[in-house]
Write an enzyme that holds these catalytic residues in place. Structure first.
Site, PDB file in Angstrom:
ATOM      1  N   HIS A 184      27.777 -29.154  47.897  1.00 16.55           N
ATOM      2  CA  HIS A 184      28.257 -28.227  46.872  1.00 16.55           C
ATOM      3  C   HIS A 184      29.291 -27.265  47.438  1.00 16.55           C
ATOM      4  O   HIS A 184      29.110 -26.745  48.540  1.00 16.55           O
ATOM      5  CB  HIS A 184      27.109 -27.360  46.351  1.00 16.55           C
ATOM      6  CG  HIS A 184      26.167 -28.051  45.419  1.00 16.55           C
ATOM      7  ND1 HIS A 184      25.240 -28.971  45.831  1.00 16.55           N
ATOM      8  CD2 HIS A 184      25.999 -27.910  44.079  1.00 16.55           C
ATOM      9  CE1 HIS A 184      24.541 -29.374  44.777  1.00 16.55           C
ATOM     10  NE2 HIS A 184      24.977 -28.757  43.702  1.00 16.55           N
ATOM     11  N   GLN A 236      45.805  -5.793  50.592  1.00 19.00           N
ATOM     12  CA  GLN A 236      45.697  -7.150  51.157  1.00 19.00           C
ATOM     13  C   GLN A 236      46.126  -7.164  52.618  1.00 19.00           C
ATOM     14  O   GLN A 236      45.471  -7.767  53.463  1.00 19.00           O
ATOM     15  CB  GLN A 236      46.584  -8.135  50.393  1.00 19.00           C
ATOM     16  CG  GLN A 236      46.063  -8.556  49.032  1.00 19.00           C
ATOM     17  CD  GLN A 236      46.948  -9.644  48.424  1.00 19.00           C
ATOM     18  OE1 GLN A 236      47.107 -10.729  48.977  1.00 19.00           O
ATOM     19  NE2 GLN A 236      47.534  -9.348  47.274  1.00 19.00           N
ATOM     20  N   ASP A 247      44.057 -13.921  56.596  1.00 23.71           N
ATOM     21  CA  ASP A 247      45.429 -14.269  56.997  1.00 23.71           C
ATOM     22  C   ASP A 247      45.484 -15.664  57.629  1.00 23.71           C
ATOM     23  O   ASP A 247      46.382 -16.452  57.333  1.00 23.71           O
ATOM     24  CB  ASP A 247      45.966 -13.250  58.013  1.00 23.71           C
ATOM     25  CG  ASP A 247      46.542 -12.007  57.334  1.00 23.71           C
ATOM     26  OD1 ASP A 247      46.793 -12.062  56.105  1.00 23.71           O
ATOM     27  OD2 ASP A 247      46.730 -10.996  58.028  1.00 23.71           O
ATOM     28  N   ASP A 272      47.656 -17.886  48.639  1.00 25.48           N
ATOM     29  CA  ASP A 272      47.596 -16.418  48.712  1.00 25.48           C
ATOM     30  C   ASP A 272      46.273 -15.984  48.095  1.00 25.48           C
ATOM     31  O   ASP A 272      46.124 -15.957  46.872  1.00 25.48           O
ATOM     32  CB  ASP A 272      48.780 -15.778  47.979  1.00 25.48           C
ATOM     33  CG  ASP A 272      48.714 -14.248  48.013  1.00 25.48           C
ATOM     34  OD1 ASP A 272      47.857 -13.693  48.745  1.00 25.48           O
ATOM     35  OD2 ASP A 272      49.513 -13.610  47.295  1.00 25.48           O
ATOM     36  N   PHE A 273      45.322 -15.651  48.948  1.00 26.17           N
ATOM     37  CA  PHE A 273      44.031 -15.182  48.458  1.00 26.17           C
ATOM     38  C   PHE A 273      44.123 -13.713  48.052  1.00 26.17           C
ATOM     39  O   PHE A 273      44.949 -12.962  48.578  1.00 26.17           O
ATOM     40  CB  PHE A 273      42.955 -15.362  49.538  1.00 26.17           C
ATOM     41  CG  PHE A 273      42.754 -16.798  49.930  1.00 26.17           C
ATOM     42  CD1 PHE A 273      42.141 -17.689  49.052  1.00 26.17           C
ATOM     43  CD2 PHE A 273      43.201 -17.274  51.149  1.00 26.17           C
ATOM     44  CE1 PHE A 273      41.964 -19.026  49.407  1.00 26.17           C
ATOM     45  CE2 PHE A 273      43.021 -18.608  51.507  1.00 26.17           C
ATOM     46  CZ  PHE A 273      42.405 -19.486  50.634  1.00 26.17           C
ATOM     47  N   GLU A 311      43.167  -8.408  55.020  1.00 24.94           N
ATOM     48  CA  GLU A 311      43.266  -9.848  55.283  1.00 24.94           C
ATOM     49  C   GLU A 311      43.428 -10.170  56.762  1.00 24.94           C
ATOM     50  O   GLU A 311      43.274 -11.321  57.166  1.00 24.94           O
ATOM     51  CB  GLU A 311      44.398 -10.451  54.462  1.00 24.94           C
ATOM     52  CG  GLU A 311      44.068 -10.478  52.975  1.00 24.94           C
ATOM     53  CD  GLU A 311      45.128 -11.156  52.118  1.00 24.94           C
ATOM     54  OE1 GLU A 311      46.212 -11.472  52.645  1.00 24.94           O
ATOM     55  OE2 GLU A 311      44.848 -11.358  50.918  1.00 24.94           O
TER      56      GLU A 311
END
Ligand code: MN
Ligand code: MN
Length: 292
Positions: A130, A280, A261, A270-271, A284
């Protein structure tokens, strides 16, 4: 005898008081949160609230957006598995439903596309693993069953699935009773993993790619509303990238922590794109060892 009865009554009342107090939901003080809402009750929030990492859409077969009530998924037609799955998790998603084990083809894939079936995994040496876990969606049988759609499943080395990855899933849920809600994005990268029968790049006659790694990002927030806007430079973010092989389980998931990153460089995504860019930049690059 009368005294004893009085004592019993007092003890009973006292015990009942403790019991009732123990049943009340824990209230988290709101003073540290910029949210305007006064409620701290866990809610169900947008599974894609933090952003669409790959800009998935219904017009791109290899970055194909699938929005379900239980999670949002970017499917890759040529790989036959998801690029990523994103979901919100709070105790509002939790309940007493039993694990349905209802692995089945996802009938919502466009007609003419191959839809994986349970037997594609039989005797391959890989688990039906999962991305969004069964235990994260157990408030109702149909919600649990949604996690068994084979678009949410990838060929995963059994020890990876049952030990390292599972322990990380358990860790996510352990955050909830402590007044938290979390966002999780989990995905696949590369081709080639080692299961019980050795190395493979695909299963099911090439239809399903065996990913090289499974990665995950967990964002931890105190229960509240307006979540993307509440993410600050202090917000905990746990990122891992775990090779899809049996020996991955020789180490705990904490041995695989990385930065967002690094996962952005790896995947090209791009989270947390709904989080302000300056925040961010700070969060990140951080590596959270998952110790708190
Ligand atoms: Mn699993
Ligand atoms: Mn980002």
């Amino acid at each position: 005898m009368k005294d004893l009865n009085q004592l019993k009554t007092i003890v009973l009342a006292f015990g009942l008081g403790i019991l009732l107090n123990g049943c009340l939901p824990t209230r988290i003080p709101k003073s540290t949160s910029p949210s305007s809402s006064g409620s701290t009750e866990p809610t169900r929030d947008d599974n894609l609230a933090l952003g669409n990492p790959s800009g998935a859409s219904v017009s791109d077969p290899n970055n194909y957006l699938m929005v379900k009530p239980e999670y949002v998924l970017a499917y890759n037609q040529s790989r036959g598995i998801a690029n990523w799955v994103s979901w919100h998790l709070s105790s509002a998603w939790k309940g007493d439903s039993r694990r349905t084990n209802d692995f089945r083809p996802d009938a919502t894939l466009p007609s003419g596309w191959y839809a994986a079936k349970p037997s594609d995994y039989t005797n391959t040496g890989f688990d039906r693993g999962h991305l969004c876990p069964s235990d994260d969606r157990d408030a109702a049988p149909e919600e649990n069953a949604a996690t068994f759609l084979l678009t949410n499943i990838v060929p995963q080395a059994p020890k990876h699935n049952r030990e390292t990855w599972k322990n990380l899933e358990d860790y996510e849920r352990q955050l909830l009773p402590n007044g938290n809600e979390v966002y999780v994005i989990a995905g696949t990268w590369g081709a080639g993993g080692t299961g019980q029968n050795g190395y493979a790049t695909t299963i099911a006659n090439g239809r399903l790619t065996v990913p090289s790694t499974l990665w995950k990002i967990i964002v931890v927030l105190p229960t509240g509303s307006d979540d993307a806007a509440r993410i600050s430079s202090n917000t905990r973010i746990i990122a891992v990238n775990i090779p899809n092989n049996q020996s991955a389980a020789d180490k705990p998931w904490r041995a695989y922590v990385t930065s967002v990153d690094d996962l952005e460089s790896l995947t090209g995504y791009d989270f947390l794109s709904n989080v302000p860019a300056d925040i961010q930049r700070i969060i990140e690059k951080r590596i959270d060892g998952g110790n708190s």
